[in-house]
Design a protein around this motif. Sequence first.
Motif, PDB file in Angstrom:
ATOM      1  N   VAL A  74       8.921  -3.872  -0.010  1.00  0.00           N
ATOM      2  CA  VAL A  74       9.342  -3.574   1.359  1.00  0.00           C
ATOM      3  C   VAL A  74       9.232  -4.843   2.192  1.00  0.00           C
ATOM      4  O   VAL A  74       8.148  -5.435   2.297  1.00  0.00           O
ATOM      5  CB  VAL A  74       8.473  -2.457   1.984  1.00  0.00           C
ATOM      6  N   LEU A  75      10.342  -5.250   2.781  1.00  0.00           N
ATOM      7  CA  LEU A  75      10.378  -6.464   3.593  1.00  0.00           C
ATOM      8  C   LEU A  75       9.916  -6.173   5.015  1.00  0.00           C
ATOM      9  O   LEU A  75      10.411  -5.242   5.656  1.00  0.00           O
ATOM     10  CB  LEU A  75      11.796  -7.038   3.623  1.00  0.00           C
ATOM     11  N   ILE A  76       8.975  -6.974   5.501  1.00  0.00           N
ATOM     12  CA  ILE A  76       8.479  -6.864   6.872  1.00  0.00           C
ATOM     13  C   ILE A  76       9.020  -8.045   7.653  1.00  0.00           C
ATOM     14  O   ILE A  76       8.686  -9.192   7.375  1.00  0.00           O
ATOM     15  CB  ILE A  76       6.932  -6.864   6.900  1.00  0.00           C
ATOM     16  N   THR A  77       9.860  -7.766   8.647  1.00  0.00           N
ATOM     17  CA  THR A  77      10.523  -8.847   9.385  1.00  0.00           C
ATOM     18  C   THR A  77       9.829  -9.196  10.699  1.00  0.00           C
ATOM     19  O   THR A  77      10.217 -10.150  11.357  1.00  0.00           O
ATOM     20  CB  THR A  77      11.991  -8.477   9.687  1.00  0.00           C
ATOM     21  N   ARG A  78       8.810  -8.412  11.082  1.00  0.00           N
ATOM     22  CA  ARG A  78       8.150  -8.666  12.360  1.00  0.00           C
ATOM     23  C   ARG A  78       7.203  -9.856  12.252  1.00  0.00           C
ATOM     24  O   ARG A  78       6.793 -10.252  11.161  1.00  0.00           O
ATOM     25  CB  ARG A  78       7.399  -7.420  12.824  1.00  0.00           C
ATOM     26  N   SER A  79       6.818 -10.397  13.397  1.00  0.00           N
ATOM     27  CA  SER A  79       5.923 -11.550  13.425  1.00  0.00           C
ATOM     28  C   SER A  79       4.467 -11.111  13.358  1.00  0.00           C
ATOM     29  O   SER A  79       4.147  -9.924  13.499  1.00  0.00           O
ATOM     30  CB  SER A  79       6.170 -12.373  14.698  1.00  0.00           C
ATOM     31  N   GLU A  80       3.581 -12.069  13.130  1.00  0.00           N
ATOM     32  CA  GLU A  80       2.150 -11.799  13.147  1.00  0.00           C
ATOM     33  C   GLU A  80       1.665 -11.657  14.589  1.00  0.00           C
ATOM     34  O   GLU A  80       2.287 -12.181  15.497  1.00  0.00           O
ATOM     35  CB  GLU A  80       1.401 -12.941  12.452  1.00  0.00           C
ATOM     36  N   PRO A  81       0.549 -10.944  14.812  1.00  0.00           N
ATOM     37  CA  PRO A  81      -0.339 -10.328  13.820  1.00  0.00           C
ATOM     38  C   PRO A  81       0.111  -8.945  13.349  1.00  0.00           C
ATOM     39  O   PRO A  81      -0.486  -8.373  12.464  1.00  0.00           O
ATOM     40  CB  PRO A  81      -1.664 -10.231  14.573  1.00  0.00           C
ATOM     41  N   GLY A  82       1.187  -8.431  13.946  1.00  0.00           N
ATOM     42  CA  GLY A  82       1.649  -7.095  13.578  1.00  0.00           C
ATOM     43  C   GLY A  82       2.082  -6.988  12.125  1.00  0.00           C
ATOM     44  O   GLY A  82       1.919  -5.936  11.497  1.00  0.00           O
ATOM     45  N   ALA A  83       2.634  -8.069  11.568  1.00  0.00           N
ATOM     46  CA  ALA A  83       3.130  -8.024  10.190  1.00  0.00           C
ATOM     47  C   ALA A  83       2.019  -7.688   9.206  1.00  0.00           C
ATOM     48  O   ALA A  83       2.210  -6.894   8.277  1.00  0.00           O
ATOM     49  CB  ALA A  83       3.774  -9.363   9.832  1.00  0.00           C
ATOM     50  N   SER A  84       0.851  -8.277   9.389  1.00  0.00           N
ATOM     51  CA  SER A  84      -0.262  -8.016   8.470  1.00  0.00           C
ATOM     52  C   SER A  84      -0.755  -6.578   8.579  1.00  0.00           C
ATOM     53  O   SER A  84      -1.136  -5.960   7.577  1.00  0.00           O
ATOM     54  CB  SER A  84      -1.415  -8.988   8.744  1.00  0.00           C
ATOM     55  N   ARG A  85      -0.725  -6.030   9.790  1.00  0.00           N
ATOM     56  CA  ARG A  85      -1.138  -4.627   9.957  1.00  0.00           C
ATOM     57  C   ARG A  85      -0.150  -3.689   9.263  1.00  0.00           C
ATOM     58  O   ARG A  85      -0.540  -2.700   8.639  1.00  0.00           O
ATOM     59  CB  ARG A  85      -1.262  -4.291  11.446  1.00  0.00           C
ATOM     60  N   THR A  86       1.137  -4.008   9.370  1.00  0.00           N
ATOM     61  CA  THR A  86       2.149  -3.216   8.665  1.00  0.00           C
ATOM     62  C   THR A  86       1.957  -3.322   7.163  1.00  0.00           C
ATOM     63  O   THR A  86       2.067  -2.333   6.428  1.00  0.00           O
ATOM     64  CB  THR A  86       3.559  -3.687   9.054  1.00  0.00           C
ATOM     65  N   ALA A  87       1.660  -4.532   6.690  1.00  0.00           N
ATOM     66  CA  ALA A  87       1.437  -4.746   5.260  1.00  0.00           C
ATOM     67  C   ALA A  87       0.268  -3.903   4.754  1.00  0.00           C
ATOM     68  O   ALA A  87       0.325  -3.327   3.655  1.00  0.00           O
ATOM     69  CB  ALA A  87       1.189  -6.228   4.985  1.00  0.00           C
ATOM     70  N   GLU A  88      -0.793  -3.806   5.551  1.00  0.00           N
ATOM     71  CA  GLU A  88      -1.940  -2.990   5.168  1.00  0.00           C
ATOM     72  C   GLU A  88      -1.549  -1.521   5.025  1.00  0.00           C
ATOM     73  O   GLU A  88      -1.973  -0.833   4.088  1.00  0.00           O
ATOM     74  CB  GLU A  88      -3.049  -3.134   6.208  1.00  0.00           C
ATOM     75  N   GLN A  89      -0.738  -1.039   5.975  1.00  0.00           N
ATOM     76  CA  GLN A  89      -0.283   0.352   5.917  1.00  0.00           C
ATOM     77  C   GLN A  89       0.545   0.602   4.653  1.00  0.00           C
ATOM     78  O   GLN A  89       0.398   1.635   3.984  1.00  0.00           O
ATOM     79  CB  GLN A  89       0.555   0.679   7.157  1.00  0.00           C
ATOM     80  N   LEU A  90       1.402  -0.337   4.318  1.00  0.00           N
ATOM     81  CA  LEU A  90       2.258  -0.177   3.140  1.00  0.00           C
ATOM     82  C   LEU A  90       1.450  -0.238   1.851  1.00  0.00           C
ATOM     83  O   LEU A  90       1.665   0.556   0.923  1.00  0.00           O
ATOM     84  CB  LEU A  90       3.340  -1.262   3.135  1.00  0.00           C
ATOM     85  N   THR A  91       0.505  -1.165   1.783  1.00  0.00           N
ATOM     86  CA  THR A  91      -0.331  -1.291   0.593  1.00  0.00           C
ATOM     87  C   THR A  91      -1.130  -0.020   0.363  1.00  0.00           C
ATOM     88  O   THR A  91      -1.265   0.458  -0.778  1.00  0.00           O
ATOM     89  CB  THR A  91      -1.285  -2.485   0.735  1.00  0.00           C
ATOM     90  N   ARG A  92      -1.633   0.568   1.458  1.00  0.00           N
ATOM     91  CA  ARG A  92      -2.396   1.805   1.372  1.00  0.00           C
ATOM     92  C   ARG A  92      -1.553   2.940   0.787  1.00  0.00           C
ATOM     93  O   ARG A  92      -2.073   3.858   0.170  1.00  0.00           O
ATOM     94  CB  ARG A  92      -2.889   2.179   2.769  1.00  0.00           C
ATOM     95  N   ARG A  93      -0.251   2.850   0.993  1.00  0.00           N
ATOM     96  CA  ARG A  93       0.650   3.904   0.539  1.00  0.00           C
ATOM     97  C   ARG A  93       1.286   3.583  -0.817  1.00  0.00           C
ATOM     98  O   ARG A  93       2.179   4.282  -1.260  1.00  0.00           O
ATOM     99  CB  ARG A  93       1.729   4.139   1.599  1.00  0.00           C
ATOM    100  N   GLY A  94       0.848   2.489  -1.427  1.00  0.00           N
ATOM    101  CA  GLY A  94       1.317   2.177  -2.772  1.00  0.00           C
ATOM    102  C   GLY A  94       2.552   1.307  -2.857  1.00  0.00           C
ATOM    103  O   GLY A  94       3.076   1.094  -3.954  1.00  0.00           O
ATOM    104  N   ALA A  95       3.031   0.785  -1.732  1.00  0.00           N
ATOM    105  CA  ALA A  95       4.202  -0.095  -1.737  1.00  0.00           C
ATOM    106  C   ALA A  95       3.760  -1.549  -1.864  1.00  0.00           C
ATOM    107  O   ALA A  95       2.585  -1.879  -1.700  1.00  0.00           O
ATOM    108  CB  ALA A  95       5.018   0.100  -0.477  1.00  0.00           C
ATOM    109  N   GLU A  96       4.702  -2.418  -2.146  1.00  0.00           N
ATOM    110  CA  GLU A  96       4.433  -3.855  -2.234  1.00  0.00           C
ATOM    111  C   GLU A  96       5.057  -4.543  -1.018  1.00  0.00           C
ATOM    112  O   GLU A  96       6.266  -4.775  -0.990  1.00  0.00           O
ATOM    113  CB  GLU A  96       5.011  -4.424  -3.529  1.00  0.00           C
ATOM    114  N   PRO A  97       4.250  -4.861  -0.007  1.00  0.00           N
ATOM    115  CA  PRO A  97       4.812  -5.484   1.195  1.00  0.00           C
ATOM    116  C   PRO A  97       5.148  -6.951   0.983  1.00  0.00           C
ATOM    117  O   PRO A  97       4.443  -7.666   0.259  1.00  0.00           O
ATOM    118  CB  PRO A  97       3.685  -5.323   2.219  1.00  0.00           C
ATOM    119  N   VAL A  98       6.230  -7.372   1.625  1.00  0.00           N
ATOM    120  CA  VAL A  98       6.634  -8.782   1.605  1.00  0.00           C
ATOM    121  C   VAL A  98       6.803  -9.225   3.056  1.00  0.00           C
ATOM    122  O   VAL A  98       7.723  -8.773   3.744  1.00  0.00           O
ATOM    123  CB  VAL A  98       7.958  -8.984   0.825  1.00  0.00           C
TER     124      VAL A  98
END
Length: 236
Positions: A3-27
Amino acid sequence: MKVLITRSEPGASRTAEQLTRRGAEPVIAPILRVEFADEIEVGLSRISALLFTSPNGVRAWLSGRSETDLPAFCVGDATAAAALEAGFSKVRSAGGDANDLIALCEARLVPGRHRLLHLRGAHTAHDVAGALQARGFEVDEAVIYEAVAKDQLPKKAAQLIRQRELAVALFHSQRAAVAFTALVEDADLSDHLNTVIAVAISQAAANGLVRSDWAAVKVAETPNENDMLGRIGFDL
């Protein structure tokens, strides 16, 4: 699932955490970089409340000013959370989009009695100040940050798109969607998006995409990240 995350930091890392928790591979591959104003020269003596339409507005304010005693009226819960984290104690969330923020101001504030200050970015999808002024409010504006598009598509994003390894791309703003569309066209990769699902936080963000390029373009029912993830099957 990548899953591609196009937003900037620090929000991008928070989104990545949510995705990882749900079993996806954040990019994480931000399309925009946020630049704060060097100085914020606005007077607050007649201001009754500050209006924020993104977490970046809150962070930009705190980068140049220290005042957190005024009420902060925020467009949504993520922005409200940023305001609370920054030290604001009187925080109200509209829980939605710009129209919800306008409605919240109408419900809680009185035209002619309360003067408002909208702290915003250089590029906005909605004229919040204009809408409130039309309703009788005195509203000042200050541009305190700018989301600047990168010169080219991030390499890891381009590689995933070219190799057709990407399943989903998330767009948290109209500005990011428009910039992504232009960068993909510049990289001659538009034809490689037809197996990718785009998920946008709002209809305005979705409008920044070329729908025919994608396998599908989905829009969150309400403009928040939980609803975005729900649109790709990741419910709380």
